[in-house]
Motif scaffolding. Sequence first.
Motif, PDB file in Angstrom:
ATOM      1  N   GLU A  30       0.835  -1.203   0.000  1.00 23.13           N
ATOM      2  CA  GLU A  30       0.000   0.000   0.000  1.00 23.13           C
ATOM      3  C   GLU A  30       0.871   1.254   0.000  1.00 23.13           C
ATOM      4  O   GLU A  30       0.584   2.220  -0.717  1.00 23.13           O
ATOM      5  CB  GLU A  30      -0.905   0.019   1.229  1.00 23.13           C
ATOM      6  N   MET A  33       2.551   1.693  -3.513  1.00 18.66           N
ATOM      7  CA  MET A  33       1.599   2.094  -4.547  1.00 18.66           C
ATOM      8  C   MET A  33       1.056   3.498  -4.309  1.00 18.66           C
ATOM      9  O   MET A  33       0.771   4.213  -5.264  1.00 18.66           O
ATOM     10  CB  MET A  33       0.459   1.079  -4.647  1.00 18.66           C
ATOM     11  N   PRO A  39      -4.550   5.829  -4.658  1.00 15.23           N
ATOM     12  CA  PRO A  39      -5.302   4.569  -4.619  1.00 15.23           C
ATOM     13  C   PRO A  39      -6.806   4.754  -4.845  1.00 15.23           C
ATOM     14  O   PRO A  39      -7.470   3.848  -5.342  1.00 15.23           O
ATOM     15  CB  PRO A  39      -5.041   4.023  -3.208  1.00 15.23           C
ATOM     16  N   LEU A  68       4.979  -6.520  -7.889  1.00 16.11           N
ATOM     17  CA  LEU A  68       3.887  -5.560  -8.099  1.00 16.11           C
ATOM     18  C   LEU A  68       4.259  -4.538  -9.170  1.00 16.11           C
ATOM     19  O   LEU A  68       3.411  -4.131  -9.973  1.00 16.11           O
ATOM     20  CB  LEU A  68       3.530  -4.869  -6.779  1.00 16.11           C
ATOM     21  N   LEU A  72       2.454  -3.694 -12.915  1.00 19.41           N
ATOM     22  CA  LEU A  72       2.157  -2.359 -13.418  1.00 19.41           C
ATOM     23  C   LEU A  72       2.874  -2.079 -14.740  1.00 19.41           C
ATOM     24  O   LEU A  72       2.245  -1.716 -15.729  1.00 19.41           O
ATOM     25  CB  LEU A  72       2.554  -1.307 -12.373  1.00 19.41           C
ATOM     26  N   VAL A  78      -2.819  -1.965 -12.692  1.00 14.82           N
ATOM     27  CA  VAL A  78      -2.544  -1.123 -11.523  1.00 14.82           C
ATOM     28  C   VAL A  78      -3.043  -1.839 -10.270  1.00 14.82           C
ATOM     29  O   VAL A  78      -4.249  -1.962 -10.055  1.00 14.82           O
ATOM     30  CB  VAL A  78      -3.237   0.251 -11.626  1.00 14.82           C
TER      31      VAL A  78
END
Length: 149
Positions: A30, A33, A39, A68, A72, A78
């Motif tokens: 989290e 990103m 988000p 991750l 992307l 995403v």
Amino acid sequence: MPYETFEHTADVGIEARGTSLRELFASAAEGMMSLLIDPAAVRAAEHREIRVGSDDLEGLLVDWLNELLVLLNADGFVPAAFNVTEVSESPNHSLRSGSGQASALVADVSGEPVDPVRHRFRLDVKAATYHQVHVGKNDEWRARVILDV
């Protein structure tokens, strides 16, 4: 928030925390990103199962975050929500000895394909690095990782 960012020369770092390893690894994802994209702009329209293995928890964290980034940058997906269902640690095994992986992670990652109209990217994170990476536990699990931007 279960993570904080910190400046590091030309890079940026994340300090994540959690009450379990699963929560810790989700918090780190989290945090990374949120540096890349808001988000709230990403819908959890699709799910991808991610499996990562490494020889220790620090390597697992780096490999997880880099996987991750592959989603992307290579797949155009995403990631937005992270349900880490398993983080296992087997200290008696070593990849170096050829006897198997010491640490493994399984997660359900929700998100959607990149939409250039809705998705405004903030930073271009190239990779999670091993420089000063740390995973440990005192009163809670904590991790520190530096991202190459």
